[in-house]
Design a protein around this motif. Structure first.
Motif, PDB file in Angstrom:
ATOM      1  N   GLN A  65      32.147   1.503  21.986  1.00 30.48           N
ATOM      2  CA  GLN A  65      32.467   0.086  21.833  1.00 30.48           C
ATOM      3  C   GLN A  65      33.950  -0.083  21.514  1.00 30.48           C
ATOM      4  O   GLN A  65      34.480   0.586  20.632  1.00 30.48           O
ATOM      5  CB  GLN A  65      31.631  -0.549  20.710  1.00 30.48           C
ATOM      6  N   VAL A  66      34.590  -0.974  22.264  1.00 34.40           N
ATOM      7  CA  VAL A  66      36.026  -1.203  22.100  1.00 34.40           C
ATOM      8  C   VAL A  66      36.250  -2.678  21.792  1.00 34.40           C
ATOM      9  O   VAL A  66      35.723  -3.552  22.496  1.00 34.40           O
ATOM     10  CB  VAL A  66      36.808  -0.807  23.374  1.00 34.40           C
ATOM     11  N   SER A  67      37.009  -2.954  20.755  1.00 36.76           N
ATOM     12  CA  SER A  67      37.350  -4.337  20.407  1.00 36.76           C
ATOM     13  C   SER A  67      38.319  -4.896  21.441  1.00 36.76           C
ATOM     14  O   SER A  67      39.316  -4.250  21.786  1.00 36.76           O
ATOM     15  CB  SER A  67      37.983  -4.378  19.014  1.00 36.76           C
ATOM     16  N   THR A 120      33.550  -7.389  21.799  1.00 36.97           N
ATOM     17  CA  THR A 120      33.688  -5.972  22.146  1.00 36.97           C
ATOM     18  C   THR A 120      33.063  -5.735  23.517  1.00 36.97           C
ATOM     19  O   THR A 120      32.289  -6.558  24.016  1.00 36.97           O
ATOM     20  CB  THR A 120      32.984  -5.068  21.117  1.00 36.97           C
ATOM     21  N   ASN A 153      36.334 -11.291  17.884  1.00 38.79           N
ATOM     22  CA  ASN A 153      35.281 -10.349  17.483  1.00 38.79           C
ATOM     23  C   ASN A 153      34.520  -9.780  18.670  1.00 38.79           C
ATOM     24  O   ASN A 153      33.494  -9.111  18.479  1.00 38.79           O
ATOM     25  CB  ASN A 153      34.301 -11.039  16.525  1.00 38.79           C
ATOM     26  N   THR A 204      31.566  -2.220  26.032  1.00 38.19           N
ATOM     27  CA  THR A 204      31.187  -0.813  25.972  1.00 38.19           C
ATOM     28  C   THR A 204      31.772  -0.065  27.166  1.00 38.19           C
ATOM     29  O   THR A 204      31.636  -0.500  28.309  1.00 38.19           O
ATOM     30  CB  THR A 204      29.657  -0.658  25.962  1.00 38.19           C
ATOM     31  N   GLN A 262      39.275   3.972  18.135  1.00 34.90           N
ATOM     32  CA  GLN A 262      39.700   2.878  17.254  1.00 34.90           C
ATOM     33  C   GLN A 262      40.969   3.266  16.493  1.00 34.90           C
ATOM     34  O   GLN A 262      41.885   2.453  16.324  1.00 34.90           O
ATOM     35  CB  GLN A 262      38.576   2.534  16.280  1.00 34.90           C
ATOM     36  N   GLN A 278      34.209   7.260  19.059  1.00 33.67           N
ATOM     37  CA  GLN A 278      34.355   5.860  18.673  1.00 33.67           C
ATOM     38  C   GLN A 278      35.425   5.699  17.600  1.00 33.67           C
ATOM     39  O   GLN A 278      36.316   4.841  17.681  1.00 33.67           O
ATOM     40  CB  GLN A 278      33.023   5.337  18.135  1.00 33.67           C
TER      41      GLN A 278
END
Length: 294
Positions: free
Chosen positions: A140-142, A133, A131, A135, A14, A10
């Motif tokens: 979790q990816v923005s 996201t 905001n 999965t 990011q 994660q």
């Protein structure tokens, strides 16, 4: 999935997506240096200009920030072309020595114009996906960060096609390698330099557009990104475009890992420590070449 491994992946994802934006900023700076041997100290201020242009279009025309790319890209190129053609080119033989002061002055002009026009208060935009996201494989990816990463990839691919699949790209590479030889082959190096500076500013403006859904915009935000662009460029080797990409990803990864495993309070410091270590161990950068003086 093991929780520790999931947390590591994660953080890594990011960091790489953030590093992609750093790479986009660094590529513009590296491209300008590679062709003109000029370090643009106003580079981050042009990024701030892209952010505030997007903010202005969103507030006045309710234009989606990503659609602002259609405006920021050509305007950034036109601004960079104008600055090189009518300001920096007039320095003549003193370009290498005077460019630092000239670009520092340009940066001050841009930041103070933004301060006058928008005020000192940090501002941002409210879009539904800012905001959000999703999965992917437990990670979790923005959405906004992923779009920024895709935009960065598209810009890099576009620049690569320009440099290696067009006559203009051949002229740019020739000017970077040997300006006098390029002129003897009929290349107008003054025009090429103006185009390259325009491309560099356009890349900075595009990065600003992609960053606005993620960050606050304030007139001096460019100072931080000028420093990051410089770090990315030196990490990869001055004038080395693939090196700038790797340098950006490296910087983003280091900052993200350090923030998660040590402390988020010193996020910017981790990249600077890595930068100093690279300078000590490999002064020419990760992909730079050592030049022997005879």
């Amino acid at each position: 999935m093991n929780p520790d491994l999931q947390a590591f992946l994660q953080t890594l994802v990011q960091g790489l997506l953030t590093g992609g934006i750093y790479a986009l900023v660094g590529i513009g700076l590296s491209l300008i240096f590679g062709v003109m041997r000029v370090i643009n100290f106003a580079h981050g201020d042009f990024l701030a200009l892209g952010m505030f242009l997007t903010l202005f279009l969103f507030k006045t025309l309710h234009l989606d920030p990503y659609l602002s790319l259609l405006v920021a890209l050509p305007l950034g190129f036109a601004l960079g072309y104008f600055i090189q053609r009518f300001v920096l080119s007039r320095l003549g033989d003193r370009l290498a020595e005077s460019s630092m002061l000239a670009t520092l002055g340009l940066g001050l002009i841009v930041s103070n114009m933004l301060l006058l026009g928008f005020g000192a208060q940090p501002q941002t935009i409210n879009v539904p996906y800012a905001n959000n996201t999703f999965t992917l494989g437990g990670i979790q990816v923005s959405v906004a960060l992923l779009v920024a990463g895709i935009g960065t990839l598209a810009a890099i691919v576009g620049l690569n096609l320009l440099l290696y699949r067009t006559e203009l790209g051949r002229a740019i590479r020739a000017t970077a390698q040997n300006p006098l030889g390029a002129e003897l082959q009929g290349v107008n190096t003054r025009t090429i330099q103006a185009i390259v500076f325009g491309l560099g500013v356009a890349f900075a403006a595009v990065a600003g557009v992609l960053l606005l859904p993620l960050l606050y915009a304030y007139p001096t935000v460019g100072e931080t990104f000028t420093l990051k662009a410089f770090v990315v460029t030196v990490l990869g080797g001055l004038g080395n475009l693939p090196g700038a990409i790797v340098g950006g990803l490296f910087l983003g990864g280091i900052e993200s890992m350090g923030s998660y495993y040590i402390s988020n309070n010193y996020r910017d410091a981790y990249g600077l420590v890595a930068f100093l270590l690279v300078l000590l161990l490999r002064p020419e950068g990760l992909f730079g070449k050592t030049v022997k003086r005879v």
